[in-house]
Design an enzyme around this catalytic site. Structure first.
Site, PDB file in Angstrom:
ATOM      1  N   THR A  24       0.817  -1.221   0.000  1.00 55.44           N
ATOM      2  CA  THR A  24       0.000   0.000   0.000  1.00 55.44           C
ATOM      3  C   THR A  24       0.851   1.271   0.000  1.00 55.44           C
ATOM      4  O   THR A  24       0.596   2.214  -0.754  1.00 55.44           O
ATOM      5  CB  THR A  24      -0.931   0.017   1.230  1.00 55.44           C
ATOM      6  OG1 THR A  24      -1.721  -1.172   1.236  1.00 55.44           O
ATOM      7  CG2 THR A  24      -1.845   1.232   1.204  1.00 55.44           C
TER       8      THR A  24
ATOM      9  N   GLN B 247      -5.419  -2.245  -2.637  1.00 55.09           N
ATOM     10  CA  GLN B 247      -5.200  -0.874  -2.156  1.00 55.09           C
ATOM     11  C   GLN B 247      -4.472  -0.079  -3.236  1.00 55.09           C
ATOM     12  O   GLN B 247      -3.444  -0.516  -3.765  1.00 55.09           O
ATOM     13  CB  GLN B 247      -4.378  -0.873  -0.869  1.00 55.09           C
ATOM     14  CG  GLN B 247      -5.054  -1.557   0.309  1.00 55.09           C
ATOM     15  CD  GLN B 247      -4.754  -3.035   0.400  1.00 55.09           C
ATOM     16  OE1 GLN B 247      -4.314  -3.644  -0.570  1.00 55.09           O
ATOM     17  NE2 GLN B 247      -4.982  -3.626   1.557  1.00 55.09           N
TER      18      GLN B 247
ATOM     19  N   ASP C  21      -8.598   2.949  -0.569  1.00 56.95           N
ATOM     20  CA  ASP C  21      -7.471   3.653   0.048  1.00 56.95           C
ATOM     21  C   ASP C  21      -6.968   4.819  -0.816  1.00 56.95           C
ATOM     22  O   ASP C  21      -5.782   4.917  -1.124  1.00 56.95           O
ATOM     23  CB  ASP C  21      -6.314   2.683   0.336  1.00 56.95           C
ATOM     24  CG  ASP C  21      -6.670   1.645   1.394  1.00 56.95           C
ATOM     25  OD1 ASP C  21      -7.854   1.557   1.748  1.00 56.95           O
ATOM     26  OD2 ASP C  21      -5.780   0.936   1.863  1.00 56.95           O
TER      27      ASP C  21
ATOM     28  N   ASP D 260     -12.252   2.621   2.932  1.00 58.78           N
ATOM     29  CA  ASP D 260     -11.262   3.345   3.745  1.00 58.78           C
ATOM     30  C   ASP D 260     -10.579   4.445   2.935  1.00 58.78           C
ATOM     31  O   ASP D 260      -9.354   4.546   2.912  1.00 58.78           O
ATOM     32  CB  ASP D 260     -10.182   2.384   4.274  1.00 58.78           C
ATOM     33  CG  ASP D 260     -10.777   1.209   5.038  1.00 58.78           C
ATOM     34  OD1 ASP D 260     -11.883   1.354   5.581  1.00 58.78           O
ATOM     35  OD2 ASP D 260     -10.128   0.154   5.094  1.00 58.78           O
TER      36      ASP D 260
ATOM     37  N   ARG E 180     -14.067   3.379  10.549  1.00 62.84           N
ATOM     38  CA  ARG E 180     -13.852   2.112  11.235  1.00 62.84           C
ATOM     39  C   ARG E 180     -12.464   2.152  11.864  1.00 62.84           C
ATOM     40  O   ARG E 180     -11.544   2.791  11.356  1.00 62.84           O
ATOM     41  CB  ARG E 180     -14.035   0.914  10.317  1.00 62.84           C
ATOM     42  CG  ARG E 180     -13.126   0.784   9.122  1.00 62.84           C
ATOM     43  CD  ARG E 180     -13.417  -0.541   8.433  1.00 62.84           C
ATOM     44  NE  ARG E 180     -12.609  -0.776   7.246  1.00 62.84           N
ATOM     45  CZ  ARG E 180     -12.556  -1.947   6.627  1.00 62.84           C
ATOM     46  NH1 ARG E 180     -13.269  -2.971   7.074  1.00 62.84           N
ATOM     47  NH2 ARG E 180     -11.813  -2.118   5.544  1.00 62.84           N
TER      48      ARG E 180
ATOM     49  N   TRP F  97      -9.084   1.460  12.649  1.00 66.59           N
ATOM     50  CA  TRP F  97      -7.853   0.782  12.244  1.00 66.59           C
ATOM     51  C   TRP F  97      -6.925   0.666  13.464  1.00 66.59           C
ATOM     52  O   TRP F  97      -6.298  -0.345  13.688  1.00 66.59           O
ATOM     53  CB  TRP F  97      -7.190   1.585  11.120  1.00 66.59           C
ATOM     54  CG  TRP F  97      -6.049   0.877  10.457  1.00 66.59           C
ATOM     55  CD1 TRP F  97      -5.697  -0.438  10.578  1.00 66.59           C
ATOM     56  CD2 TRP F  97      -5.098   1.452   9.548  1.00 66.59           C
ATOM     57  NE1 TRP F  97      -4.593  -0.721   9.804  1.00 66.59           N
ATOM     58  CE2 TRP F  97      -4.209   0.415   9.159  1.00 66.59           C
ATOM     59  CE3 TRP F  97      -4.919   2.728   9.020  1.00 66.59           C
ATOM     60  CZ2 TRP F  97      -3.146   0.638   8.276  1.00 66.59           C
ATOM     61  CZ3 TRP F  97      -3.871   2.941   8.135  1.00 66.59           C
ATOM     62  CH2 TRP F  97      -3.001   1.913   7.775  1.00 66.59           C
TER      63      TRP F  97
END
Length: 306
Positions: free
Chosen positions: A84, A118, A141, A162, A218, A220
């Site tokens: 990522t 990602q 992402d 996300d 959320r 992480w």
């Protein structure tokens, strides 16, 4: 110092990478890189040694910096995946970075259920960075708000899973957050991992809309912190509002707050019991530029626009 980039040869350089490479290391004065309109298919890296760089585009026709790398893209001598962190189209490790009127894009699609999808449009790892009238396009992402103090003003951020993530200490003001999720996803995944760390994402006067069903955040990190204030939350926001990512132990540790938001998604009736409805006093630390110590480093962007 001003330098210009134009694909047609009417600038100092034809690529953004060439322009960045021309900047002296350990520079102490602001350098403006004027990028003419167009689509720049290149991977841009601004190392720690190049502080005070400003990318400036034309407000009426902003340049697009685009790529399609994902975490699973195989690149490099070792033949391993990028992961990522290295998937970003534009990666900034330097402090005092600015971008005005620029589109950052990663066109890799999100495939539900896939691993390694990602695909970061921009990663900001330097501190005291600001973005004005910028756009961030991606799916999974999109914006890696990695670490440091950051300010986003009048920006557009699009993604599905996300799409704003990291453990930066960041203020998003008058930003438009658009979900392109086909199922259930999350706007933020904030990674504050310790109660003594100051990091967190604060959204003020923003709009959250788009497709799918979304959580505002959320967890992480165990102490994940996100605040939405004076923000329009469309009906795509799930009644629960927030997710502990399947770890109940986080419920008493995270700091997820809402303050004077509006829209169908702002209905607090179905919220998880550990979400906070902030009082005036509780909201105050998060709703001004002082949250990011802005009075010590933010500069007026109008002096740098075309």
């Amino acid at each position: 110092m001003d330098i210009s980039v134009s694909q047609d040869g009417n600038g100092d350089f034809k690529t953004i990478k060439e322009a960045i490479d021309s900047i002296p290391l350990y520079n102490t004065r602001r350098i403006l890189v004027h990028i003419n309109s167009g689509v720049y298919r290149e991977k841009v890296n601004i190392p720690r040694t190049m502080r005070f760089i400003t990318l400036v585009g034309n407000a009426s026709d902003p340049p697009t910096i685009t790529g399609n790398d994902t975490a699973s893209t195989v690149r490099g001598r070792d033949g391993g995946p990028l992961r990522t962190f290295q998937s970003a189209t534009v990666a900034v490790d330097a402090d005092y970075f600015m971008a005005i009127n620029v589109k950052f894009e990663n066109t890799a699609p999100h495939v539900v259920g896939s691993v390694g999808g990602q695909a970061v449009a921009l990663r900001i790892s330097g501190t005291k960075a600001s973005f004005y009238n910028c756009s961030f396009y991606g799916s999974q992402d999109t914006l890696y708000d990695h670490k440091g103090l950051h300010f986003f003003s009048n920006c557009f951020i699009q993604g599905s899973v996300d799409f704003i993530f990291g453990y930066g200490t960041s203020l998003y003001e008058n930003c438009y957050l658009k979900s392109v999720s086909k199922k259930v996803a999350s706007v933020t995944a904030q990674k504050r991992s310790n109660s003594s760390i100051s990091s967190g994402f604060s959204f003020k006067n923003c709009t959250v809309t788009g497709t799918g069903s979304i959580y505002l955040g959320r967890a992480w990190g165990d102490y994940s912190r996100v605040i939405f204030s004076y923000t329009f939350l469309d009906k795509i926001v799930l009644p629960q509002g927030w997710s502990d990512w399947g770890k109940k132990s986080r419920d008493q540790k995270v700091y997820y707050g809402e303050y004077k938001c509006s829209g169908e998604g702002a209905n607090l009736t179905g919220r998880v019991p550990w979400a906070r409805v902030l009082t005036d006093e509780e909201a105050m630390p998060f709703i001004g530029k002082y949250y990011i110590d802005g009075d010590t480093w933010l500069v007026d962007p109008s002096a740098y626009q075309l």
